[in-house]
Design a protein around this motif. Structure first.
Motif, mmCIF file in Angstrom:
data_model
loop_
_atom_site.group_PDB
_atom_site.id
_atom_site.type_symbol
_atom_site.label_atom_id
_atom_site.label_comp_id
_atom_site.label_asym_id
_atom_site.label_seq_id
_atom_site.Cartn_x
_atom_site.Cartn_y
_atom_site.Cartn_z
ATOM 1 N N LEU A 235 0.848 -1.194 0.000
ATOM 2 C CA LEU A 235 0.000 0.000 0.000
ATOM 3 C C LEU A 235 0.884 1.245 0.000
ATOM 4 O O LEU A 235 2.058 1.184 0.386
ATOM 5 C CB LEU A 235 -0.907 0.001 1.234
ATOM 6 N N PRO A 236 0.347 2.396 -0.396
ATOM 7 C CA PRO A 236 1.120 3.639 -0.313
ATOM 8 C C PRO A 236 1.560 3.897 1.128
ATOM 9 O O PRO A 236 0.784 3.675 2.067
ATOM 10 C CB PRO A 236 0.125 4.706 -0.793
ATOM 11 N N PRO A 237 2.781 4.361 1.362
ATOM 12 C CA PRO A 237 3.271 4.581 2.732
ATOM 13 C C PRO A 237 2.377 5.487 3.560
ATOM 14 O O PRO A 237 2.260 5.308 4.774
ATOM 15 C CB PRO A 237 4.653 5.216 2.508
ATOM 16 N N ILE A 238 1.719 6.442 2.904
ATOM 17 C CA ILE A 238 0.878 7.378 3.640
ATOM 18 C C ILE A 238 -0.282 6.671 4.337
ATOM 19 O O ILE A 238 -0.756 7.104 5.389
ATOM 20 C CB ILE A 238 0.342 8.474 2.679
ATOM 21 N N VAL A 239 -0.737 5.533 3.766
ATOM 22 C CA VAL A 239 -1.848 4.788 4.364
ATOM 23 C C VAL A 239 -1.449 4.243 5.737
ATOM 24 O O VAL A 239 -2.290 4.141 6.640
ATOM 25 C CB VAL A 239 -2.298 3.653 3.424
ATOM 26 N N GLY A 240 -0.175 3.912 5.907
ATOM 27 C CA GLY A 240 0.290 3.453 7.213
ATOM 28 C C GLY A 240 0.167 4.526 8.278
ATOM 29 O O GLY A 240 -0.164 4.236 9.437
ATOM 30 N N LEU A 241 0.420 5.794 7.892
ATOM 31 C CA LEU A 241 0.244 6.897 8.838
ATOM 32 C C LEU A 241 -1.229 7.179 9.083
ATOM 33 O O LEU A 241 -1.630 7.491 10.209
ATOM 34 C CB LEU A 241 0.949 8.146 8.312
ATOM 35 N N TYR A 242 -2.043 7.099 8.029
ATOM 36 C CA TYR A 242 -3.491 7.247 8.228
ATOM 37 C C TYR A 242 -3.994 6.234 9.257
ATOM 38 O O TYR A 242 -4.835 6.545 10.106
ATOM 39 C CB TYR A 242 -4.235 7.022 6.909
ATOM 40 N N SER A 243 -3.463 5.007 9.168
ATOM 41 C CA SER A 243 -3.906 3.918 10.054
ATOM 42 C C SER A 243 -3.379 4.068 11.474
ATOM 43 O O SER A 243 -3.783 3.310 12.363
ATOM 44 C CB SER A 243 -3.465 2.571 9.473
ATOM 45 N N GLN B 242 -8.669 -0.008 -3.137
ATOM 46 C CA GLN B 242 -10.090 -0.213 -2.858
ATOM 47 C C GLN B 242 -10.332 -1.571 -2.207
ATOM 48 O O GLN B 242 -11.115 -1.683 -1.253
ATOM 49 C CB GLN B 242 -10.884 -0.096 -4.162
ATOM 50 N N LEU B 243 -9.661 -2.590 -2.712
ATOM 51 C CA LEU B 243 -9.824 -3.925 -2.134
ATOM 52 C C LEU B 243 -9.253 -3.997 -0.720
ATOM 53 O O LEU B 243 -9.789 -4.703 0.143
ATOM 54 C CB LEU B 243 -9.152 -4.966 -3.030
ATOM 55 N N ALA B 244 -8.164 -3.271 -0.459
ATOM 56 C CA ALA B 244 -7.582 -3.251 0.888
ATOM 57 C C ALA B 244 -8.557 -2.621 1.881
ATOM 58 O O ALA B 244 -8.761 -3.140 2.987
ATOM 59 C CB ALA B 244 -6.264 -2.486 0.876
ATOM 60 N N ASN C 277 -2.419 -1.907 -11.139
ATOM 61 C CA ASN C 277 -3.751 -1.358 -10.827
ATOM 62 C C ASN C 277 -3.787 -0.911 -9.370
ATOM 63 O O ASN C 277 -4.496 -1.511 -8.547
ATOM 64 C CB ASN C 277 -4.819 -2.414 -11.103
ATOM 65 N N PRO C 278 -3.030 0.142 -9.032
ATOM 66 C CA PRO C 278 -2.928 0.546 -7.622
ATOM 67 C C PRO C 278 -4.245 1.019 -7.017
ATOM 68 O O PRO C 278 -4.492 0.808 -5.828
ATOM 69 C CB PRO C 278 -1.893 1.673 -7.655
ATOM 70 N N LEU C 279 -5.098 1.680 -7.800
ATOM 71 C CA LEU C 279 -6.361 2.177 -7.264
ATOM 72 C C LEU C 279 -7.281 1.037 -6.864
ATOM 73 O O LEU C 279 -7.868 1.044 -5.767
ATOM 74 C CB LEU C 279 -7.062 3.075 -8.287
ATOM 75 N N LEU C 280 -7.413 0.033 -7.734
ATOM 76 C CA LEU C 280 -8.250 -1.120 -7.405
ATOM 77 C C LEU C 280 -7.682 -1.866 -6.205
ATOM 78 O O LEU C 280 -8.435 -2.314 -5.326
ATOM 79 C CB LEU C 280 -8.341 -2.058 -8.614
#
Length: 651
Positions: free
Chosen positions: A93-101, A149-151, A143-146
């Protein structure tokens, strides 16, 4: 000897029995007892405190507690920020998602969670499973967007499943993952996670998408031309530094802050080195520019239809179970003081460990609800699966946290990072993130626990090895499935092949024990005393029929060889028979017929209430539940029967 009469159990209606059974199944902790006899206002307040545990400690919160929580919150934030970025990359996942989490979920848990010490956020195991399962069908590169979305959709299903288990009081389901299974699984996952970091540690650009040891090592040595000596030097230096700080903190627990701050310090130093020397132009890959700002809403990205619905539901189910199951792993309180600082054990057991140390209670079902709702909310705010991490929780505890405010402080720190500090991470090298992950997951390999399992139970050790080798050579899911299958096979064997032992009298006492355990125990001539150490039901009644027949035949042959009188009594010691079903009742009826044909009297000793009640109902003609053949102890049975059997008169 005085012979005590066996009393029939008091009559209870079917409704009363069903109520008791349901209560013991779903409400063993009796959560409603705190409302009994209380006025309506008190009931309302306690109900609100039960749903929102923050209301229990918030009214008594003080500035003194705030100081401790601020220090611990800042400390775990220094660990959560680099780990969040690293684990997001592990999940593809994009690294920023780890900070969001690491921002929204701690806020939700602070309100709903009952543990004061648990620090929540992304963890390595859930990240590995999520990324590997989704990558089987969707490429995070093509397909990073899909994939994103699945994550998020998988996170929603994981949270929904976790919360449902807590609400329906079904947490006992996840107990089917034994400790041996989890130790093998987590050790194998640690190896897989570490091997995946060879891509970053060696600077390889073309790396296999498979997870097994063989394809990973094959990919590594087939792309030696891509190895970057600059990346290797930096990776080895920071890896040794992180391992040294971890070792120091384990040897001297008071220096916990050294290992807690080491990952963030590594990120800062490595980022400065790359920026100053422009190492990104000399073969060292970096994270790149990260998006500034708080979590964007993601509820419009959740997918509840289409061809990938089965994939996200399965991924959510497995990640939800694993993240909850490792929470229930039975941690050793004794070894806690020595090695818990960085020993990674995610879970509710983490909260219970610290709750036991600080003398407060953690409700497992409430924790499942809190973690589940935390993931449901997270899925709508650009977060992926989060749970409680033992490494951060141990640091949180050692830093002096007093309440869940430490999670709020950590969240606020991450929020400040998201708003103002993201440009500083642009030159952070991926190799350092790989070193941070390797250092974090190395604690999952628990060799002392493996040796302990070997000493206690060889079959459990086999289960552990199957989980370990299954994960590293097949896949995470297949390794886990094999280990669970073996554990269930062992459970079925214990149910379908219960132990039956011959009991003998210890000379000079009224005590009867297993003949093969107590060598001094002696058999009583003319009497066979059998102990059935299991419930008797459809799964084992046929086996017990065959095994009991063999015991009788062997005993008759032994009596004949020793020239005693023939076998006269079969005494069944039933203290361990916790229940019977219709097949179990049929077993006792058939046993009575078999013994009657051989002129052997069937005697029952200490049948439990439920068993006795069912047998009496089935014995309408009083064929085998006659009062003269019911006794409280084996000694009383032998003493009474000695008056009836000539060979027992000298006993």
């Amino acid at each position: 000897m005085e012979v005590h009469k066996v009393v029939a159990p008091p009559h209870r209606s079917t409704a009363a029995k069903l109520k008791t059974r349901l209560k013991e199944t779903f409400f063993p902790d009796d959560p409603l007892r705190q409302f009994k006899g209380q006025p309506n206002r008190t009931k309302l307040i306690r109900a609100a405190q039960y749903i929102f545990p923050i209301l229990q400690w918030c009214p008594e919160y003080s500035f003194r507690l705030l100081k401790s929580d601020v220090v611990s919150g800042l400390t775990i934030a220094s660990l959560a920020i680099p780990q969040g970025i690293s684990y997001a990359k592990l999940a593809n996942l994009p690294p920023i998602v780890g900070l969001y989490s690491s921002f929204v979920p701690p806020l939700v848990y602070a309100v709903l969670g009952s543990s004061r010490d648990l620090a929540v956020g992304p963890v390595s195991i859930a990240s590995l499973i999520l990324g590997s399962m989704l990558r089987q069908q969707v490429s995070p590169v093509d397909n990073p967007l899909l994939f994103l979305q699945l994550a998020f959709s998988s996170t929603f299903f994981a949270g929904l499943f976790q919360a449902s288990l807590g609400i329906l009081r079904l947490g006992f389901i996840i107990d089917f993952l034994s400790k041996a299974t989890l130790i093998g699984f987590m050790a194998g996952a640690a190896i897989i996670v570490s091997l995946q970091q060879l891509k970053a540690l060696l600077g390889i650009t073309h790396f296999t998408k498979q997870m097994g040891v063989v394809p990973v090592l094959s990919s590594v040595f087939h792309h030696t031309n891509e190895w970057s000596w600059q990346t290797i030097v930096m990776g080895v230096c920071f890896l040794l530094f992180l391992l040294a700080t971890r070792h120091l903190s384990m040897k001297k627990p008071k220096l916990f802050w050294v290992s807690a701050g080491a990952p963030l310090l590594s990120v800062i130093v490595s980022t400065l080195l790359v920026f100053v020397f422009r190492a990104d132009r000399h073969g060292i890959s970096v994270i790149g520019k990260l998006q500034e700002g708080l979590n964007p809403p993601s509820w419009n990205m959740l997918q509840f239809h289409g061809s990938h619905l089965g994939l996200v539901a399965k991924t959510g189910l497995i990640t939800g179970i694993v993240s909850l199951t490792v929470k229930f792993l039975n941690l050793s309180f004794i070894s806690y003081a020595l090695d818990c600082l960085l020993s990674l054990r995610e879970g509710i057991a983490v909260g219970r460990t610290f709750a036991a140390l600080k003398n407060y209670h953690v409700d497992g079902n409430k924790e499942m609800i809190a973690i589940g709702l935390m993931n449901v909310v997270g899925s709508a705010t650009s977060c992926y699966v989060t749970t409680g991490a033992f490494s951060r929780s141990a640091v949180n505890n050692n830093a002096g946290c007093k309440t869940a405010v430490s999670n709020i402080v950590m969240s606020v720190t991450v929020m400040v990072t998201l708003l103002f500090l993201m440009p500083l991470f642009e030159y952070t090298p991926n190799v350092v993130l790989g070193a941070i992950i390797v250092t974090a997951v190395i604690g999952l390999i628990d060799l002392p626990a493996a040796r302990h399992i070997w000493r206690i139970d060889k079959f459990d050790f086999l289960v552990m090895l199957c989980a370990f080798f299954g994960v590293i050579f097949l896949s995470v899911q297949q390794g886990l499935a094999i280990a669970v299958g073996l554990s269930l096979f062992k459970l079925l064997m214990q149910v379908t092949r219960p132990k039956t032992v011959i009991m003998g009298n210890i000379p000079g006492t009224d005590i009867y024990r297993n003949l093969h355990h107590y060598k001094e125990a002696r058999r009583i001539p003319g009497v066979l005393v059998l102990s059935i150490e299991s419930a008797v039901n459809f799964a084992n009644s046929n086996y017990l029929t065959e095994r009991t027949s063999r015991w009788i035949e062997d005993s008759e042959e032994e009596e004949a060889q020793e020239k005693h009188s023939s076998l006269q009594f079969l005494i069944l010691e039933m203290s361990a028979v916790s229940g019977v079903d219709t097949n179990g009742v049929s077993f006792f009826k058939e046993l009575k017929k078999t013994t009657a044909k051989k002129n052997i009297e069937l005697v029952f000793v200490n049948p439990l209430s439920e068993v006795m009640e069912k047998l009496q109902r089935a014995d309408e003609e009083e064929e085998f539940m006659r009062p003269e053949f019911l006794f409280l102890t084996v000694a009383e049975a032998v003493a009474s029967l000695s008056l009836k059997g000539p060979s027992l008169n000298n006993v």
